[in-house]
Design an enzyme around this catalytic site. Sequence first.
Site: not given
Ligand code: AKB
Length: 316
Positions: A9, A13, A172, A142
């Site tokens: 990966g 970013q 980030i 996620y």
């Molecule tokens: C997202 O916004 O999904 C990422 C994170 C905070 O892991 N930048």
Amino acid sequence: MTEKILIIGAGGQIGTELTLALRDIYGDTNVVATDIRESAVLAESGPFEILDAMSADAIHRVVSKYKITQVYLLAAMLSATAEKNIELGWRLNMKSLANVLELAREKIIHKVYWPSSIAAFGPNTPKEGVDQYTIMDPNTVYGISKLSGELWCRYYHDRFGVDVRSLRYPGIISWKSQPGGGTTDYAIHIYHEALENGAYESFLDKGTRLPMMYMPDAIRATLELMEAPSDQITIRSSYNLGAISFAPEDIAASIQKFIPNFEISYNPDFRQAIADSWPSSIDDSGAREDWGWNHQFDLDDITDDMLSNIRKMKRK
Ligand code: AKB
């Protein structure tokens, strides 16, 4: 032993900048960048292979070909994109980690880096100064994949002695590479729009304060964690990692110090609910005590650096 590093990966970013930083330290030929898509930047400065992180066989082939000793696994589907692709988001985030942890269990590689995120927290997590061991009830695909991944990392360490290390990244901010479908991406778009149009419509509402960090701090944290002696790493799930916290109106006020006429407006979308489930600030004393973590960039430093670098980039 010369370390041979594989980044999975690498075109994303964080991956793009981490690959270049690792190539500076270990030498271009010792850092193999891989991604599902071509990347001219990465292919120009060292070995590059197309790789599907969900294929254990494909990872195995690249690891054998280059005699890899360490893997940084950065392939993932981020919060906003994964909400639209539940099944693929879960499969990519979990299968890629299982593939790499298995290579380490079989002692084919000896060290693994895998990022977690503030998304591993949830609506019942306290908002401020969030402790390492707090309530964690993520309500996004996620976030669920990150919390599950953290527990798998700790399990592989405790049960099989795998040297796996991880950080719970905040949002980030960076200018070299584009963000990849996250909820914190507004804090990058805003700088581009400020320079292009003098105005930005934020998809997160006023008052949405989230933990954030500048990319050079995030890269340094990752390298410092990976270089720390193994016996200093007391947290094998994932370390809380903090720097600064701000809301859209704070970043707008910071931009107005450099572009006085800049205007922000608000039009929250589905990402607002994701942001609302995350904490506002993090207690990262574990990282500070165990391996000396300290952030360097505050909000105005970030604004200054982002605006001047994006300006330079546009002139090219
Ligand atoms: C997202 O916004 O999904 C990422 C994170 C905070 O892991 N930048």
